[in-house]
Structure formats: structure tokens, C-alpha cells
Design an enzyme around this catalytic site. Structure first.
Site, PDB file in Angstrom:
ATOM      1  N   GLU A 144       0.717  -1.273   0.062  1.00 31.59           N
ATOM      2  CA  GLU A 144      -0.103  -0.009   0.142  1.00 31.59           C
ATOM      3  C   GLU A 144       0.812   1.264   0.034  1.00 31.59           C
ATOM      4  O   GLU A 144       0.801   1.880   1.015  1.00 31.59           O
ATOM      5  CB  GLU A 144      -0.947   0.168   1.128  1.00 31.59           C
ATOM      6  CG  GLU A 144      -2.101  -1.002   1.247  1.00 31.59           C
ATOM      7  CD  GLU A 144      -3.215  -0.528   0.304  1.00 31.59           C
ATOM      8  OE1 GLU A 144      -3.107   0.384  -0.508  1.00 31.59           O
ATOM      9  OE2 GLU A 144      -4.083  -1.523   0.408  1.00 31.59           O
ATOM     10  N   GLU A 183      -4.091 -10.474  -0.219  1.00 26.76           N
ATOM     11  CA  GLU A 183      -4.748 -10.510   0.997  1.00 26.76           C
ATOM     12  C   GLU A 183      -6.204 -10.814   0.478  1.00 26.76           C
ATOM     13  O   GLU A 183      -6.628 -10.147  -0.476  1.00 26.76           O
ATOM     14  CB  GLU A 183      -4.699  -9.101   1.519  1.00 26.76           C
ATOM     15  CG  GLU A 183      -3.434  -8.667   2.291  1.00 26.76           C
ATOM     16  CD  GLU A 183      -3.456  -7.188   2.459  1.00 26.76           C
ATOM     17  OE1 GLU A 183      -4.314  -6.682   3.042  1.00 26.76           O
ATOM     18  OE2 GLU A 183      -2.280  -6.602   2.542  1.00 26.76           O
TER      19      GLU A 183
HETATM   20  C1  IPT Z   1      -5.152  -3.916   3.497  1.00 28.45           C
HETATM   21  C2  IPT Z   1      -3.697  -3.699   4.208  1.00 28.45           C
HETATM   22  O1  IPT Z   1      -2.782  -4.122   3.327  1.00 28.45           O
HETATM   23  C3  IPT Z   1      -3.627  -4.312   5.267  1.00 28.45           C
HETATM   24  O2  IPT Z   1      -2.358  -3.989   5.908  1.00 28.45           O
HETATM   25  C4  IPT Z   1      -4.669  -4.286   6.342  1.00 28.45           C
HETATM   26  O3  IPT Z   1      -4.827  -2.969   6.743  1.00 28.45           O
HETATM   27  C5  IPT Z   1      -5.863  -4.854   5.790  1.00 28.45           C
HETATM   28  O4  IPT Z   1      -6.053  -4.023   4.596  1.00 28.45           O
HETATM   29  C6  IPT Z   1      -7.085  -4.676   6.345  1.00 28.45           C
HETATM   30  O5  IPT Z   1      -7.119  -5.185   7.664  1.00 28.45           O
HETATM   31  S1  IPT Z   1      -5.503  -2.340   2.638  1.00 28.45           S
HETATM   32  C7  IPT Z   1      -7.240  -2.115   2.522  1.00 28.45           C
HETATM   33  C8  IPT Z   1      -7.501  -0.603   2.145  1.00 28.45           C
HETATM   34  C9  IPT Z   1      -7.566  -3.144   1.365  1.00 28.45           C
END
Ligand code: IPT
Length: 953
Positions: free
Chosen positions: A417, A487
Site C-alpha cells: 500500500e 490479501e
Molecule cells: C489492507 C492492508 O494491506 C492491510 O495492511 C490491512 O490494513 C488490511 O487492508 C485490512 O485489515 S489495505 C485495504 C485498504 C484494502
């Protein structure tokens, strides 16, 4: 007089620092001495970077009245708040965004440690002082000499200090600033925790010792040969006894080897010997490549069944000890995971040793995130500003050089990010140039300009199906690349839902090479009053509440239901079939099935009546076989029956004992006979009471009062649940935020209007209308009670009226029992299961207690439902379902659960509240990602369901 001394300019300097040695491989020497400087250190915390002068670093300084803290450690997690408190923000910088400037209020911890050299410490040679992790910026003095300053919190920094050491009374002074220019590059979603949180070590460097070296160990899957070449800054020899290898550094040698993979992590012990030092090597031969548009290792495409791992311990924060790291790895292996993304920074190097040893694919991610710049449309983003590029390259080099000798690391990630920009391109170019043996990942660049794979986070099932079908468009380069979800499956609170549906897609389309659940562990902090604290509990000015509690394991590392669900969804063997045959499939990428033993068992009404071992061939990866099951037991009394087939570890392994279950499946045999109650008894009206079979009712309201000797209170239709984090959603999410809608439409304040109590010949019928104030939609709910004199049957008919604008959270009945403790049931268990999270729920006979049914999500919310329940017994009652139902029982009401912010807010009331649900709305991952898939949504539709109650004698 100047307002600020120039002595602290380095804090806001974008450069990575000065004085440190060039980055190099991290290793433990066999013979060069080292001295751990971990332990008790003196600490003084000042409110600003320049509140104190440098005199504390002078030899002779008396720190006798300073506090003592543990190093490694974070000062805000020690001293009960005396040194400041943790701050949690997701992506917002907790200070004004004006790079590279940081606030004047900049907590600064002066650390002092005095040490003697051991008696046998050699007087010749040099010495290196190594810091493995300091957040966020440190300036270091040894015996009064300023040796440099550095940033890059989760990266090692070494200093040559031999000339400054004396045999005894060495004084190491480290000034650590919480905020620095580096903080702009470290905006990861986690607690801000200043301190010297990883090891501090003094390394003796004999003359002629090893400096840096690069183990290149590849594997040719066609010939079965491994090729080894160890490049070393200092010439020497490399030996690998098991392979009869003894060559000079820089020389290439080939031998027949067993390759390394996460499934079979074969490591060869070797040694690098230079004139002055011997260094043990653990060599894993493997070749990572992009071939046929796929990520391949040793010639085979890999399917990542991964998790994002932050380093976390509820008391120590990111200062993890080896045992905690090992616990993480063992838990991962025991739950079928095969991959870790080290979100969002390189982990303690010992973690990577464990990944090499036990077998996990690693995406090693650089310590870089500038997420907060999204709030200003990425203006001034450091990754697109040449002034910051040296710092970015320094971070990339410190990661790659430190970790390059780990076979488990197959992919380098530029960070997380951070938007897009030239700095990222420079990092990718440098990494590609330095290490052609691995691939490069970065999610933020959807054009995959700098990367070797297309990576996304939280994309919906529909979108990734398109990507799988190569219908997603994008640049020409991207279309040629494999896809991973770096993720997905946001494990916040109850959930994640829908991961089985993701896995189906991953398995269906070659281009989809799997993903990484967000995330491994809840970052709750042990708290005396709250149990576990989350964002806001330390009075932070800005915070993101429990968004930091989104792990597959609780802070104490107990698996949450999400981990058990994931384990089931990604199991290495699958079982399908019917009619006496089970189709067994090896879903691994490298190993055959020889590590597993197989068992069958046969259950009647949930009780195992026969079992045995199942001969399954040692199928190759990807292969299937139809295996005949034995004849079912001849007489099983007409009950519901099924086969359960299991794959177990055939022998003890490094990570699990013989008999550890890796996979299972259930195949139905005889169907269940639904309970039937002949309505032979009729209701009788007495003095304010209606009796029917074993039950009594209030004659005016038709409300159930007793079943035999069991008092039952408040039985009525229920549609509400304590909203989950996924129901709540996030403001910036595009998916439906159910909680907000449900509250708007009053589903938490439904009114029950009594329309009639009809005493018929063979039934008591109570007609109601259930609807919220202010709206015209509602549910006609009719309760029809019948009995055969012994048992009491309730049939609930539900008919929606008006236009229902939202799905229902749940549909069933709830009631109170005066007391209940033990719970037995036949149905899904042992853990909770919701429509889109019940893969791991297995049909059987289970026992627990009311307390044992609760899942302790850190922010209390709907939890604990047992799925597909045929019958249950609790509080003196037996309930049979027609059809199967979801069972929930707790010592507080849904409203109390909904209102609680921490588990410590939940106080048991006299009554045990039981929900018997005909249906539940799914869970989804709306807290960050797609909501509930259509097939798991619960819409208001005509429904009818029955429960048969009897008193347990
Ligand atoms: C995404 C992040 O990469 C991770 O660090 C964490 O914040 C997660 O979301 C949520 O828990 S960023 C999100 C804007 C998709």
C-alpha cells in the site's frame, strides 16, 4: 540561540542514515564469538527529540536512577504506561502529514547498557555491533563515540566497533526516536510501538572471516540434479558432506539431489569455510521461475494456501522470542497452510530459518508502506519522489541481502500500500538485478509494471473468476502473468465467510495461484481491565478500534474458528463420492500420499459403530483414485448414517505427531428420519392457563410457560443478531453494510403484535405480526403447538408482508431457560459454523457447556452457532429439529452481546438464552472485502419449520 539544535537533523533526514556497514547475509557463525546484548537496559523517555543533550552517552554517566526495561522490547509496553502508550491507526498517520517533518512531541527513549567482554573474547580481529530492529530511528554511541544513526525499523543495521571496545565497562548508548522521516515509510496497519524490539548483538570478526555470501542452489526437475554455487566476498571452500561436495567459493558444482519444497523441505547441511571462520549452511535446492504464465517451483505450478503474518505477542508486541515464532510455524503447518507473506516487513530472521526447516513458501516483504498518502490522492508520496529513493533502495538491499540464503523465500515483495512511483520501480530493478532466482511482487501496481505477477487484495469472487478466465483485460504484460490474492478473507471477528468459494476458484483456474488470508493473529494487547485492548483503549487521539483484531488466531494463539475453517478448505486430500466408493484426490503440488494413513468409520445417528483402515495408493500430486469402502454394517437400526474418511499423518513429522488429522470427508449413507408427533392430545383451557401435553401456556397471550418441570420464558420469533464486524463493514467498503441497514430498518427493535390465541381441537395456534416501528413491512408469524401427550411440537410459519428492503440476520425462535450448563447435540460441530463458514463443521455427537459454546471474539458479536443440528439437549430439554437447525445458547441476551465492547463487558444473567434458527444470514468478509455471496443471504421469504420439545427424564 537556535530553537532547535542541529544535532537532531538526522531525525527528519530522508536518507537512510550514516555510519552503518553495507548490508549482508544474516547468519550464525560456528566459531566466531558473539555476545548477546539483550537483557535489562536503563531507559529514560523524553517528550521531544531534543529535550536531553548527548551527555548520557559519555563514559561515566550515572543512569542509576533511570528505569530498567527489557531489550528487546517496546518501551510503551513496559512500565504500565509510565513511558507512554501504544497507538493504533490503520492507515492514517498519527501526526500531521508534512514529509519529512515529524511533530515536536516526539517521544525519545535514551537507552543505556553496560557490558564486559567475556574473558575468552579474542583481542585480535574486528567487531560488529548489530541491531536487528529498532523503531523508528536510532542514534548510537559506544563508549562515548558517536558511531552513526539509522532508520528502517524492521531491518538490520551493523556498525564496525572493534576499535572502540575495552575488556570491561563498555557503555552502549542508543537514543531512539518514535517518529522520524522513516515513519512516513512505515505506515503499516498495526500498533505504533517504539523501541529496540529485536536483538542487539556484538559479533567478533576474526581476520579472514566471512563477510557476505550468496548461496545459489537450483534444481533441474528434468535431470533431478541440483546446482550449487556459493559466491562469497571472502574466498573459501564450500562443503556438503551428504553430496560429497567440496569446492571453492564461486565454483559451480552439480549433483543428484532431493529438491526443497514447502511440502518436502529437504535441507542439506553444508559449511562455508574461509581462512578465519566456519559458517554452517542449510541448503535447499529449488528453482523458482515464471513459466507458461505461472509461478513454478521445480517445474510445477504452486498453489499458495497462505496467510499474512504480522509479528505479534499480546504482551511483547513485535518483540517475539524463538518459541513464539516456532509456535506460529507449527500452528500453520498443523492447519495445512503452505505459505506466508511477511506482511508488511521482513520478520525476525529466525522465523525464516523455521520456514526453511518446516517448509513454508515465503513472500518476504520489504518494510515499506505509505498508505496515509491516499488521503491526499497520493500527493507527495515518498515512493514517487527521487529524494526518498536512496532510502527505498537501502530498505530493499537490507531485506534482500539479509534473507537471500533462505530457500523458503521464493518471492520478494516491494512493500504494501504505497501507491505507485519511480522509487518502487527503482527497487524492483535493483532486486531483479541482484537476485534473478526469485520473483518480485507488489500489489499496489495493478499494471504489474515492476512485478512478475498480478496481485490484488480483497477482489470479489466474481472478479477473480474473470481473472481466472483471462477476461480481465489490463496491460499486455499483465495478461501474461499469473494471479495471486495477496490479501483476502479478512479474518476480523466472526469469519471470514466465503473462503471455500474462493478456494474452488483457485482450484478451477490455473492462472489463480491462491492467496493469503488477512491475517494471522489478532493484535490485542493484554490489559488489566479489558482483557485485551484494541485501538482507542489507550486514549488515542486517532484510532481504528478493533480493525487491528483480524486474525485467524486469538492473541493468546488459540485458533479461532476461522483457522479451522481454513484448514478444512485447504486440506491436502479431498474425499468425494457415494454408493460405497470414495474418490480420493491428492491436492498437493509436490508430494505423493505416502506420508498419510487413511481411515474409514461408519456412524449411525452420529455414533461410530465400525471403523478400519482404508488402503489408498500413494497417488502422485494431482492424481485421484476411486477407493471401495467396505460393506456398510448390516443392521444399523434405521438411523441416519454416514461414512467418515480421514487422512492422518502416518508417522511423526517435524511439525505433527503420527495420527494428526490433515483431511477428512463425510459421505452420507442412510437419510435421517424426521421427527413426527401425532397430534393426539388437545389444548385444555384452565384458570388463566392452557395446557397441552407436557406444556403450559399463558391463556391470554398464548406464551409458553413450562414444558414438564422446565420453565421456558420469552419464546418468540427472532430475527436479530449482535452484528459482526463483517456485518458492520467499513466506511470505505463498497459492499453492503448490513448492520447500518438493519438498524435503519429497525431489525433490532422488532415489535410483536398478538393477533389471536386459538384453542383448537388438536392444536393451540398463536397468530402474531412481527414488525419494526416506522415501517410497513413485517412478518406474519404463526406458532402452532401440538402434542402426543409426551412431546410438544412447535411449527412456526413465517410470511413476509410488504416490501422487505434488507435480508434478515437470522430466522428462528429464541427463549430463556432458568438454568442450563451442559449441552449435548447431534449435528455439526465441534465448533461454530455459519452458512458460509461451516466447511469444518462435521456431523457427529458433541458435548460442551454453555460457556464452552462461546467464541471469544475480542469485540463481542454474534458467535457460537452450531450448524445442521438434528437434536440438542440442554437445561432439561431435548429439542429435535425438522429440518435441521442452528443452535446458539449464551448467558446473556443478544442485546447485551451487541452492546458490549470488550469481553469483560459481558456479565452472565440468570437466564440462559437459546436460539434455534431455521436459517442465518451468511458472514462474508465485508469488514474488508466482499460481503455475503447471494447464495448465503437470508431473504424474507415464506418459511415453515418445526421443533419437537420434550423434557429429559
Ligand atoms: C489492507 C492492508 O494491506 C492491510 O495492511 C490491512 O490494513 C488490511 O487492508 C485490512 O485489515 S489495505 C485495504 C485498504 C484494502
Amino acid at each position: 540561540m537556535s530553537f532547535r539544535t542541529t544535532a537532531i537533523d538526522y531525525v527528519e533526514d530522508v536518507s537512510p542514515g550514516s555510519g552503518a556497514l553495507p548490508p549482508r547475509a544474516w547468519y550464525a557463525s560456528s566459531d566466531a564469538k558473539s555476545l548477546s546484548l539483550n537483557g535489562s537496559w536503563r531507559l529514560r523517555v523524553a517528550p521531544t527529540a531534543d529535550a536531553e543533550d548527548d551527555s548520557f552517552a559519555e563514559p561515566g554517566f550515572d543512569a542509576g536512577d533511570w528505569a530498567e526495561v527489557a531489550v528487546p522490547g517496546h518501551w510503551v509496553l513496559q512500565g504500565d504506561g509510565a513511558f507512554g502508550l501504544p497507538i493504533y491507526t490503520n492507515h492514517l498517520y498519527p501526526f500531521p502529514v508534512d514529509p519529512p517533518h515529524v511533530p515536536t512531541e516526539n517521544p525519545t527513549g535514551d537507552h543505556l547498557h553496560t557490558f564486559d567482554l567475556p574473558e575468552d573474547w579474542p583481542s585480535e580481529g574486528g567487531c560488529v555491533l548489530r541491531f536487528d530492529g529498532v523503531e523508528s530511528c536510532a542514534r548510537v554511541w559506544l563508549n562515548g563515540t558517536d558511531i552513526g544513526e539509522f532508520k528502517g525499523s524492521r531491518l538490520p543495521h551493523e556498525f564496525a566497533v572493534g576499535h572502540l571496545l575495552k575488556p570491561s565497562g563498555n557503555m552502549l548508548a542508543v537514543r531512539v526516536h518514535q517518529w522520524s522521516a522513516g515513519s512516513y515509510l512505515e505506515d503499516q496497519d498495526q500498533w505504533w510501538l517504539p523501541g529496540i524490539f529485536r536483538d542487539v548483538t556484538l559479533l567478533h570478526r576474526p581476520a579472514g572471516s566471512v563477510l557476505d555470501f550468496f548461496v545459489n542452489a537450483s534444481y533441474d526437475h528434468i535431470t533431478g540434479e541440483g546446482t550449487l554455487r556459493v559466491d562469497s566476498d571472502v574466498d573459501g571452500r564450500v562443503s556438503v558432506p551428504a553430496l560429497d561436495i567440496d569446492v571453492a567459493t564461486g565454483e559451480t558444482v552439480t549433483a543428484a539431489v532431493q529438491p526443497w519444497s514447502a511440502e518436502v523441505p529437504k535441507l542439506y547441511d553444508g559449511e562455508l569455510v574461509t581462512e578465519g571462520e566456519r559458517v554452517p549452511l542449510r541448503i535447499g535446492f529449488r528453482t523458482v521461475e515464471l513459466a507458461d504464465g505461472l509461478i513454478k517451483v521445480n517445474g510445477r505450478a504452486v498453489l499458495f494456501k497462505g496467510v499474512n503474518r504480522h509479528e505479534w505477542h499480546p504482551e511483547k508486541g513485535r518483540a517475539l522470542d524463538l518459541e513464539t515464532m516456532r509456535e506460529d510455524v507449527l500452528l500453520m503447518k498443523r492447519h495445512n497452510l503452505n505459505a506466508v507473506r511477511t506482511s508488511h516487513y521482513p520478520p525476525h530472521p529466525a522465523f525464516l530459518d523455521l520456514c526453511d526447516e518446516y517448509g513454508l513458501w515465503v513472500i518476504d516483504e520489504c518494510d515499506l508502506e505509505t498508505h496515509g498518502f491516499t488521503e491526499q490522492a497520493w500527493r507527495d508520496n515518498p515512493v514517487d519522489d527521487d529524494r526518498w529513493t536512496p532510502a527505498l533502495l537501502d530498505r530493499a538491499a537490507r531485506m534482500v541481502e539479509r534473507d537471500k540464503n533462505h530457500p523458503s523465500v521464493v518471492i520478494w515483495s516491494l512493500g504494501n500500500e504505497a501507491g505507485t512511483g519511480r522509487g518502487l520501480t527503482a527497487m524492483a530493478e535493483w532486486i531483479h538485478g541482484r537476485d534473478a532466482s526469485r520473483l518480485v511482487h507488489y500489489e499496489g501496481d495493478w499494471n504489474s509494471r515492476d512485478t512478475d505477477m498480478y496481485s490484488r487484495m480483497y477482489a470479489s469472487h466474481a472478479e477473480i473468476e474473470q481473472i481466472g478466465q483471462e477476461l480481465d483485460g489490463g496491460t499486455h504484460k499483465r495478461r501474461e502473468l499469473p494471479f495471486i490474492l495477496c490479501e483476502y478473507g479478512h479474518a476480523m471477528g466472526n469469519g471470514p465467510g466465503g473462503i471455500a468459494d474462493y478456494q474452488e476458484l483457485f482450484e478451477k483456474y490455473d492462472r489463480l495461484q491462491g492467496g493469503f488470508i488477512w491475517e494471522w493473529i489478532d493484535h490485542g494487547i493484554t490489559h488489566p481491565e479489558l482483557g485485551y485492548a484494541y485501538g482507542g483503549d489507550f486514549g488515542e487521539e486517532l484510532h481504528d478500534a478493533n480493525f487491528v483484531c483480524d486474525g485467524l488466531i486469538f492473541p493468546d494463539r488459540r485458533p479461532s474458528p476461522g483457522l479451522l475453517e481454513f484448514k478444512k478448505v485447504i486440506e491436502p486430500v479431498s474425499f468425494e463420492g457415494s454408493d460405497g466408493t470414495v474418490r480420493v484426490t491428492n491436492k498437493q503440488d509436490f508430494a505423493d500420499l505416502s506420508a498419510f494413513a487413511f481411515e474409514w468409520s461408519y456412524q449411525v445417528d452420529g455414533e461410530t459403530v465400525e471403523s478400519g483402515s482404508l488402503p489408498v495408493p500413494a497417488l502422485a500430486p494431482g492424481a485421484s483414485a476411486d477407493v471401495k469402502l467396505p460393506e456398510p454394517p448390516a443392521d444399523h437400526g434405521g438411523g441416519e448414517s454416514q461414512w467418515t474418511v480421514r487422512a492422518l499423518l502416518a508417522a511423526d513429522t517435524a511439525w505433527g505427531p503420527r495420527g494428526h488429522e490433515v483431511a477428512w470427508g463425510q459421505l452420507p449413507d442412510m437419510a435421517r428420519v424426521l421427527p413426527s408427533v401425532a397430534a393426539t392430545d388437545g389444548p385444555v383451557t384452565g384458570d388463566g392457563v392452557i395446557t397441552l401435553g407436557p406444556a403450559s401456556f399463558d391463556a391470554r397471550t398464548g406464551a409458553l410457560r413450562t414444558i414438564g418441570g422446565v420453565e421456558v420464558s420469552g419464546l418468540r420469533l427472532d430475527v436479530w443478531r449482535a452484528t459482526t464486524d463483517n456485518d458492520e463493514g467499513a466506511e470505505w467498503q463498497t459492499g453492503t453494510r448490513y448492520a447500518e441497514l438493519w438498524r435503519k430498518y429497525g431489525l433490532h427493535r422488532m415489535r410483536h403484535r398478538l393477533d389471536g390465541v386459538e384453542v383448537g381441537d388438536d392444536a393451540l395456534t398463536v397468530r402474531t405480526r412481527v414488525a419494526p416501528a416506522a415501517w410497513e413491512f413485517g412478518l406474519a408469524a404463526v406458532y402452532r403447538w401440538t402434542s402426543d401427550g409426551n412431546r410438544l411440537k412447535l411449527t412456526v410459519s413465517v410470511g413476509p408482508e410488504g416490501e422487505w428492503p434488507v435480508p434478515l440476520p437470522r430466522l428462528g425462535v429464541r427463549f430463556g431457560l432458568a438454568q442450563a450448563d451442559g449441552v449435548k447435540w447431534y449435528g455439526g460441530g465441534p465448533g461454530e459454523g455459519y452458512p458460509d463458514t461451516k466447511s469444518a463443521s462435521r456431523v457427529g455427537r458433541w458435548e460442551s457447556t454453555v460457556d464452552g459454546l462461546q467464541t471469544p471474539y475480542l469485540r463481542p458479536q454474534e458467535n457460537g452457532a452450531r450448524a445442521d443440528v438434528r437434536w440438542a439437549e440442554l437445561g432439561g430439554l431435548r429439542v429435535e429439529g425438522d429440518p435441521e437447525f442452528y443452535l446458539t445458547a449464551r448467558r446473556w441476551t443478544t442485546e447485551q452481546l451487541d452492546a458490549a465492547a470488550h469481553l469483560t463487558d459481558l456479565k452472565a444473567v440468570e437466564t440462559v438464552w437459546v436460539n434455534l434458527d431455521h436459517a442465518l444470514h451468511g458472514i462474508g468478509t465485508g469488514s474488508c472485502g466482499p460481503g455475503v455471496l447471494p447464495q448465503y443471504q437470508l431473504h424474507a421469504e415464506p418459511a415453515e419449520f418445526s421443533f419437537v420439545f420434550s423434557e429429559i427424564s
